[in-house]
Write a protein that holds these residues in place. Structure first.
Motif, PDB file in Angstrom:
ATOM      1  N   ALA A 245       0.830  -1.206   0.000  1.00 54.27           N
ATOM      2  CA  ALA A 245       0.000   0.000   0.000  1.00 54.27           C
ATOM      3  C   ALA A 245       0.861   1.251   0.000  1.00 54.27           C
ATOM      4  O   ALA A 245       0.540   2.245  -0.659  1.00 54.27           O
ATOM      5  N   GLY A 246       1.976   1.206   0.744  1.00 57.06           N
ATOM      6  CA  GLY A 246       2.867   2.361   0.767  1.00 57.06           C
ATOM      7  C   GLY A 246       3.441   2.660  -0.605  1.00 57.06           C
ATOM      8  O   GLY A 246       3.495   3.823  -1.034  1.00 57.06           O
ATOM      9  N   ARG A 247       3.860   1.626  -1.330  1.00 55.91           N
ATOM     10  CA  ARG A 247       4.394   1.835  -2.673  1.00 55.91           C
ATOM     11  C   ARG A 247       3.321   2.368  -3.616  1.00 55.91           C
ATOM     12  O   ARG A 247       3.591   3.215  -4.476  1.00 55.91           O
ATOM     13  N   ALA A 248       2.082   1.902  -3.459  1.00 59.83           N
ATOM     14  CA  ALA A 248       0.991   2.390  -4.301  1.00 59.83           C
ATOM     15  C   ALA A 248       0.660   3.847  -4.007  1.00 59.83           C
ATOM     16  O   ALA A 248       0.143   4.559  -4.871  1.00 59.83           O
ATOM     17  N   SER A 249       0.970   4.284  -2.795  1.00 61.07           N
ATOM     18  CA  SER A 249       0.677   5.680  -2.435  1.00 61.07           C
ATOM     19  C   SER A 249       1.634   6.649  -3.106  1.00 61.07           C
ATOM     20  O   SER A 249       1.310   7.827  -3.293  1.00 61.07           O
ATOM     21  N   GLY A 250       2.841   6.170  -3.428  1.00 60.95           N
ATOM     22  CA  GLY A 250       3.837   7.048  -4.023  1.00 60.95           C
ATOM     23  C   GLY A 250       4.494   7.974  -3.024  1.00 60.95           C
ATOM     24  O   GLY A 250       5.285   8.842  -3.405  1.00 60.95           O
ATOM     25  N   GLN A 251       4.195   7.806  -1.733  1.00 62.56           N
ATOM     26  CA  GLN A 251       4.735   8.686  -0.706  1.00 62.56           C
ATOM     27  C   GLN A 251       5.852   7.981   0.061  1.00 62.56           C
ATOM     28  O   GLN A 251       5.697   6.820   0.467  1.00 62.56           O
ATOM     29  N   PRO A 252       6.973   8.652   0.281  1.00 66.93           N
ATOM     30  CA  PRO A 252       8.109   7.988   0.929  1.00 66.93           C
ATOM     31  C   PRO A 252       7.866   7.628   2.390  1.00 66.93           C
ATOM     32  O   PRO A 252       8.357   6.598   2.864  1.00 66.93           O
ATOM     33  N   ALA A 253       7.131   8.468   3.124  1.00 66.12           N
ATOM     34  CA  ALA A 253       6.969   8.232   4.553  1.00 66.12           C
ATOM     35  C   ALA A 253       6.246   6.922   4.854  1.00 66.12           C
ATOM     36  O   ALA A 253       6.737   6.119   5.657  1.00 66.12           O
ATOM     37  N   PRO A 254       5.074   6.652   4.252  1.00 63.43           N
ATOM     38  CA  PRO A 254       4.434   5.350   4.538  1.00 63.43           C
ATOM     39  C   PRO A 254       5.259   4.172   4.060  1.00 63.43           C
ATOM     40  O   PRO A 254       5.210   3.093   4.662  1.00 63.43           O
ATOM     41  N   ILE A 255       6.041   4.360   2.978  1.00 65.02           N
ATOM     42  CA  ILE A 255       6.934   3.286   2.534  1.00 65.02           C
ATOM     43  C   ILE A 255       7.975   2.997   3.609  1.00 65.02           C
ATOM     44  O   ILE A 255       8.245   1.837   3.953  1.00 65.02           O
ATOM     45  N   GLY A 256       8.559   4.061   4.174  1.00 64.36           N
ATOM     46  CA  GLY A 256       9.573   3.888   5.205  1.00 64.36           C
ATOM     47  C   GLY A 256       9.023   3.234   6.455  1.00 64.36           C
ATOM     48  O   GLY A 256       9.654   2.346   7.035  1.00 64.36           O
ATOM     49  N   GLU A 257       7.833   3.653   6.879  1.00 59.54           N
ATOM     50  CA  GLU A 257       7.233   3.061   8.070  1.00 59.54           C
ATOM     51  C   GLU A 257       6.912   1.586   7.847  1.00 59.54           C
ATOM     52  O   GLU A 257       7.115   0.747   8.724  1.00 59.54           O
ATOM     53  N   ALA A 258       6.441   1.262   6.633  1.00 60.72           N
ATOM     54  CA  ALA A 258       6.131  -0.136   6.311  1.00 60.72           C
ATOM     55  C   ALA A 258       7.400  -0.974   6.241  1.00 60.72           C
ATOM     56  O   ALA A 258       7.430  -2.122   6.710  1.00 60.72           O
ATOM     57  N   ALA A 259       8.452  -0.415   5.651  1.00 62.71           N
ATOM     58  CA  ALA A 259       9.725  -1.142   5.578  1.00 62.71           C
ATOM     59  C   ALA A 259      10.279  -1.407   6.973  1.00 62.71           C
ATOM     60  O   ALA A 259      10.832  -2.480   7.247  1.00 62.71           O
ATOM     61  N   ARG A 260      10.131  -0.438   7.847  1.00 67.24           N
ATOM     62  CA  ARG A 260      10.578  -0.641   9.226  1.00 67.24           C
ATOM     63  C   ARG A 260       9.815  -1.794   9.872  1.00 67.24           C
ATOM     64  O   ARG A 260      10.396  -2.638  10.574  1.00 67.24           O
TER      65      ARG A 260
END
Length: 453
Positions: A245-260
Motif C-alpha cells: 500500500a505504501g508503494r501504491a501511495s507514491g509517498q516515501p513516509a508510509p513506505i519507510g514506516e512499512a519497511a521498518r
C-alpha cells in the motif's frame, strides 16, 4: 446501482426516509426486524421514526448500512439545515440525541447495546457502519488481541467504502489505542479499519486513491506493530500489505514506516542481516526527501536498524545509528503532523534504544547510567513508557538484581496493564517467579498478568 442506493428525495425527514426504505425492501422490513438488525428495541425504532429520537452519527451510519441508504442522505434527513437538536442530559454519551424526554429506564435499556465505541469518537467510521452487524459493535474484546487480528487479516469482514476524512479519523483513534496500550480493543477494531481502508482505495482513482493507499499503509503498519507485540506470525502479512500500500501511495513516509515494520518481522525470524539491509536500502531512498515526515521516518528506521545490528554484535554500527537518529530528532518538532511515525527520535526515545542495544549486546552494566538518567515521564505515550520499563527490567535481570527487576515490571503494569501481559514480559515474569528469590507480591503480580506458578 441498486434501487435502494438511489439518492433520497430531499423532502423526506428521517422517519419518513426510514419507513420508505423499509417498505421498499423485498420482503418489506418491519420495525421489529430493523430493531433486531440494529441491536435496539422495537420501541426505540418507533421513537426514531416518530421524530422523538435523533440518533448520533455512528448510529445513523449503522441505520444507513442496514437500510442501504447513502449516509449523507440519512444524515441530512436527521439534521436538516436550520435544525439544532438539543442533547438530553440523560443520554449524554449513550449514543442518541433526543427531541423529546427519554426516561432513565429507557436509557438503561438502550445503553447496553452501545457499549463498544471504537470509532465512535472518530466521527463516523464505526464497527456498526462498516459491517452492519450489531454483534461486532457490541462484542467484548477477545482475551487474545492477536487472534482477532489474525481472523481479520485472513478473513476480513465485508465492508463498504467510507469518506477519506472518516478513515483518517478512525486511523487516528486506532493509533491512540496503540499508544495507550489498549491492545484488546485494538485487536477488535483493526480488522474493520483495515477492511474499510482496502475497500475505500479500491473505489477511488487518482490522487484520492493515493491518499487512501497512504492511510491503508499506516493502518497495516499499525497492525504489524500489534502483531509484533503479541509475537504473532501475522506480522509478516500486515507488514507486506503495508509495504504494498505504501508503494501504491507514491509517498516515501508510509513506505519507510512499512519497511521498518517488515524489518521487525525479519528480525524476529532471525534474519538480522537482511532486516538491516532492508532498512539501509529504504533509508537511501528517503535521503533526498527533506520533509519533516520523511526525516522522522528515517530516524525511526535508524533506531530500529541500530537495535537490529546489535543482534549480530555490531556495537559500533548500532550506537552510531542511534546517535544519528538522535541528531535528526533534535531538528524535528514532533507533533500532530508526525503522529503517523510510531517511534519518535526524541532524547528519551533514543536513550531507550541505547538501553535496548546494550541489553542485546550483553553489556547491561553500560545501560545502568542510561536508565538512571532517563525520566520516564518524558516519554510521549504509555506504550513507550512501558517499553522503557520492560527494557530496564531486562537489564536488571541480566545483572541479577531481582528486586529492581520486579520493580521495573510493576512499573510496566502501572503504565500499561496490557503491556504486562505481553508474551515477552510474561516470560520475564516467569523467570523471576521460578527463581530462588522470594519477592513479596510477585506471585500476585504473576497471577494478575497471566503467569501461573
Amino acid at each position: 446501482m441498486s434501487v435502494h442506493a438511489m439518492t433520497a428525495p430531499p423532502s423526506l425527514d428521517l422517519g419518513a426516509l426510514m419507513r420508505s426504505r423499509r417498505a421498499a425492501r423485498k420482503p418489506k422490513m418491519t420495525q421489529e426486524a430493523l430493531a433486531t438488525a440494529l441491536g435496539y428495541s422495537k420501541s426505540w425504532v418507533c421513537r426514531v421514526e416518530g421524530g422523538q429520537i435523533v440518533p448520533q452519527i455512528e448510529t445513523l451510519l449503522h441505520i444507513a448500512a442496514v437500510l442501504d441508504i447513502p449516509p449523507d442522505d440519512l444524515i441530512t434527513a436527521a439534521h436538516p439545515l436550520g435544525r439544532d437538536p438539543v442533547q438530553d442530559p440523560q443520554t449524554l454519551g449513550s449514543g442518541v440525541t433526543t427531541a423529546a424526554t427519554v426516561t432513565a429506564g429507557d436509557h438503561a435499556k438502550e445503553d447496553a447495546v452501545r457499549r463498544r465505541g471504537f470509532l465512535t469518537g472518530a466521527a463516523g467510521l464505526g464497527a456498526v457502519m462498516v459491517t452492519g452487524s450489531p454483534a461486532t459493535a457490541t462484542a467484548r474484546p477477545p482475551a487474545d488481541p492477536a487472534a482477532a487480528l489474525e481472523e481479520g487479516l485472513f478473513r476480513p469482514p465485508a465492508v463498504g467504502p467510507v469518506p477519506l476524512g472518516q478513515l483518517d479519523r478512525a486511523l487516528h483513534r486506532a493509533r491512540m489505542d496503540f499508544r495507550h496500550a489498549r491492545y484488546q480493543a485494538l485487536g477488535t477494531e483493526l480488522p474493520l479499519l483495515l477492511a474499510a481502508a482496502d475497500t475505500t482505495r479500491d473505489h477511488l482513482t487518482g490522487h484520492a486513491r493515493e491518499q487512501a493507499c497512504t492511510l491503508a499503509a499506516y493502518a497495516y503498519s499499525l497492525a504489524g506493530e500489534l502483531a509484533s507485540k503479541m509475537h504473532s506470525e501475522a506480522v509478516w502479512v500486515a507488514a507486506d500489505r503495508a509495504l504494498a500500500a505504501g508503494r501504491a501511495s507514491g509517498q516515501p513516509a508510509p513506505i519507510g514506516e512499512a519497511a521498518r515494520m517488515l524489518s521487525v518481522a525479519m528480525r524476529r525470524a532471525g534474519r538480522h542481516h537482511q532486516a538491516a539491509d532492508l532498512l539501509v536500502h529504504t533509508d537511501r531512498q528517503l535521503a533526498d526527501d527533506s520533509t519533516e515526515q520523511a526525516l522522522a521516518v528515517r530516524a525511526a528506521m535508524l533506531l530500529t536498524c541500530g537495535y537490529t545490528v546489535a543482534h549480530y554484535g555490531d556495537r559500533t554500527a548500532a550506537l552510531n545509528m542511534v546517535d544519528e537518529a538522535e541528531s535528526i530528532g533534535q531538528r524535528l518538532r514532533y507533533g500532530p503532523g508526525l503522529e503517523q511515525v510510531t517511534i519518535q527520535a526524541t532524547r528519551e526515545q533514543c536513550a531507550s534504544f541505547r538501553l535496548s542495544v546494550f541489553n542485546k549486546l550483553g553489556t547491561p552494566d553500560e545501560a545502568v547510567p542510561v536508565v538512571r538518567r532517563a525520566n520516564p515521564n518524558r516519554f510521549p505515550t504509555a506504550e513507550r513508557r512501558a517499553r522503557f520499563h520492560t527494557d530496564a527490567a531486562r537489564m536488571w535481570h541480566q545483572i541479577g538484581n531481582d528486586t529492581r527487576t520486579f520493580a521495573a515490571l510493576r512499573a510496566v503494569e502501572h503504565e500499561a496493564p496490557e503491556e504486562a501481559r505481553r508474551p515477552s514480559v510474561k516470560a520475564l515474569t516467569a523467570d523471576l517467579l521460578y527463581s530462588s528469590t522470594n519477592l513479596p507480591g510477585l506471585r500476585e503480580f504473576a497471577a494478575r498478568t497471566g503467569v501461573h506458578s
